[in-house]
Design a protein around this motif. Structure first.
Motif, PDB file in Angstrom:
ATOM      1  N   THR A   7       0.836  -1.203   0.000  1.00 27.71           N
ATOM      2  CA  THR A   7       0.000   0.000   0.000  1.00 27.71           C
ATOM      3  C   THR A   7       0.866   1.246   0.000  1.00 27.71           C
ATOM      4  OG1 THR A   7      -0.099  -0.081   2.431  1.00 27.71           O
ATOM      5  CG2 THR A   7      -1.941  -1.071   1.201  1.00 27.71           C
ATOM      6  N   PRO A   8       0.413   2.325  -0.651  1.00 27.75           N
ATOM      7  CA  PRO A   8      -0.776   2.368  -1.519  1.00 27.75           C
ATOM      8  C   PRO A   8      -0.487   1.738  -2.874  1.00 27.75           C
ATOM      9  CG  PRO A   8       0.381   4.461  -1.609  1.00 27.75           C
ATOM     10  CD  PRO A   8       1.138   3.610  -0.617  1.00 27.75           C
ATOM     11  N   LYS A   9      -1.497   1.553  -3.689  1.00 29.31           N
ATOM     12  CA  LYS A   9      -1.290   1.017  -5.034  1.00 29.31           C
ATOM     13  C   LYS A   9      -0.773   2.092  -5.978  1.00 29.31           C
ATOM     14  CE  LYS A   9      -4.596  -2.765  -4.784  1.00 29.31           C
ATOM     15  NZ  LYS A   9      -3.481  -3.688  -4.493  1.00 29.31           N
ATOM     16  N   HIS A  10      -1.174   3.323  -5.740  1.00 28.39           N
ATOM     17  CA  HIS A  10      -0.727   4.441  -6.555  1.00 28.39           C
ATOM     18  C   HIS A  10      -0.351   5.589  -5.618  1.00 28.39           C
ATOM     19  CE1 HIS A  10      -2.295   2.672 -10.327  1.00 28.39           C
ATOM     20  NE2 HIS A  10      -3.292   2.254  -9.576  1.00 28.39           N
ATOM     21  N   GLY A 106       4.548  -8.690  -4.218  1.00 24.54           N
ATOM     22  CA  GLY A 106       3.330  -7.918  -4.124  1.00 24.54           C
ATOM     23  C   GLY A 106       2.970  -7.334  -5.484  1.00 24.54           C
ATOM     24  N   SER A 107       1.823  -6.674  -5.552  1.00 29.35           N
ATOM     25  CA  SER A 107       1.371  -6.113  -6.827  1.00 29.35           C
ATOM     26  C   SER A 107       1.986  -4.748  -7.116  1.00 29.35           C
ATOM     27  CB  SER A 107      -0.149  -6.019  -6.867  1.00 29.35           C
ATOM     28  OG  SER A 107      -0.607  -5.256  -5.770  1.00 29.35           O
ATOM     29  N   GLY A 108       2.705  -4.207  -6.136  1.00 32.13           N
ATOM     30  CA  GLY A 108       3.471  -3.004  -6.398  1.00 32.13           C
ATOM     31  C   GLY A 108       2.763  -1.704  -6.050  1.00 32.13           C
ATOM     32  N   THR A 109       3.572  -0.673  -5.904  1.00 28.85           N
ATOM     33  CA  THR A 109       3.091   0.701  -5.769  1.00 28.85           C
ATOM     34  C   THR A 109       3.621   1.480  -6.965  1.00 28.85           C
ATOM     35  OG1 THR A 109       3.043   0.726  -3.347  1.00 28.85           O
ATOM     36  CG2 THR A 109       3.229   2.851  -4.454  1.00 28.85           C
TER      37      THR A 109
ATOM     38  N   ASN B  41       0.351  -3.871 -15.170  1.00 28.98           N
ATOM     39  CA  ASN B  41       0.050  -3.165 -13.919  1.00 28.98           C
ATOM     40  C   ASN B  41      -0.069  -4.108 -12.720  1.00 28.98           C
ATOM     41  OD1 ASN B  41      -0.087  -0.561 -15.188  1.00 28.98           O
ATOM     42  ND2 ASN B  41      -2.065  -1.208 -16.024  1.00 28.98           N
ATOM     43  N   GLN B  42       0.648  -5.212 -12.783  1.00 30.68           N
ATOM     44  CA  GLN B  42       0.632  -6.152 -11.663  1.00 30.68           C
ATOM     45  C   GLN B  42       2.048  -6.506 -11.256  1.00 30.68           C
ATOM     46  OE1 GLN B  42      -1.969  -9.529 -11.894  1.00 30.68           O
ATOM     47  NE2 GLN B  42      -3.530  -8.428 -13.056  1.00 30.68           N
TER      48      GLN B  42
END
Lengths: 114, 111
Positions: A7-10, A106-109, B41-42
């Protein structure tokens, strides 16, 4: 729980701002990592924490400051960033720092510095 | 020092055709090798890994890879491509506690 949560994603931040990225895992992994990925490039290692101690710093500028408060949590503190620091920041964990374990990412920031 | 080289930054295959993504490695010690997939975007998802057990490794989503020491290769294959396989694929090598990625191969599936 088999996930790494970021977190956050963006995040959009100005060059004078201070912000933090957060990464959390509850898999009992004892090694955690920060990677930076620019568009259309592979991830590049920034930091490695092993048993909550910093074991690798890949000559990352001091405007990036990692912190590992406990075995489940990894933070990346950001201060006075430059526009070229805009990138996808990925956190990963592994069972140990032994090289035969795959990493869970993780899906990243996605960070934008304006 | 360790490194991986992925041949072909872009690969296009027809739906139902064989997928072959190439990876060659260089390592001063016996390597541990990985294939990861990244959708737009992942983050990265582990497809499979070689850790000195069987040389033919089966992974998720029907992918497999064969470790060939004589050729220093670890190519990724799938017998029949699906539209959902379109993504970026990274080969990676692990020496000590560092994971180093190749430059990636973008796989496009043609309907």
């Amino acid at each position: 729980d088999t996930e790494v949560t970021q977190t956050p994603k963006h995040l959009v931040m100005g060059m004078t701002n201070k912000k933090s990225l957060k990464c959390e895992q509850h898999m009992g992994h004892r090694a955690m990592y920060w990677y930076k990925q620019k568009a259309k490039k592979p991830p590049e290692l920034m930091f490695v924490y092993s048993y909550e101690k910093l074991s690798i710093n890949e000559s990352v500028p001091s405007r990036f400051s990692p912190e590992c408060p406990n075995s489940s949590l990894l933070n990346l503190h950001l201060h006075a960033l430059q526009p070229e620091d805009s990138a996808l920041y990925l956190c990963a964990s592994s069972q140990d720092n032994q090289r035969n374990y795959g990493y869970t990412f993780g899906s990243g920031t996605r960070l934008t510095v304006v | 020092a360790q490194s991986v080289t992925q041949l072909g930054s872009h690969v296009s295959v027809s739906e139902g055709a064989l997928v072959l993504l190439r990876c060659n490695y260089s390592s001063s010690v016996p390597p541990y090798l990985f294939w990861y997939v990244q959708y737009p975007n992942q983050g990265l998802q582990l497809l499979l890994k070689y850790t000195s057990a069987a040389t033919l490794v089966k992974g998720i989503n029907g992918f497999e890879a064969e470790f060939k020491k004589s050729e220093t290769s670890f190519h990724l294959t799938k017998p029949s491509a699906h539209m959902s396989d379109a993504a970026e694929y990274f080969c990676a090598v692990s020496v000590y506690e560092k994971l180093t990625f190749g430059t990636g191969t973008r796989l496009t599936i043609i309907p």
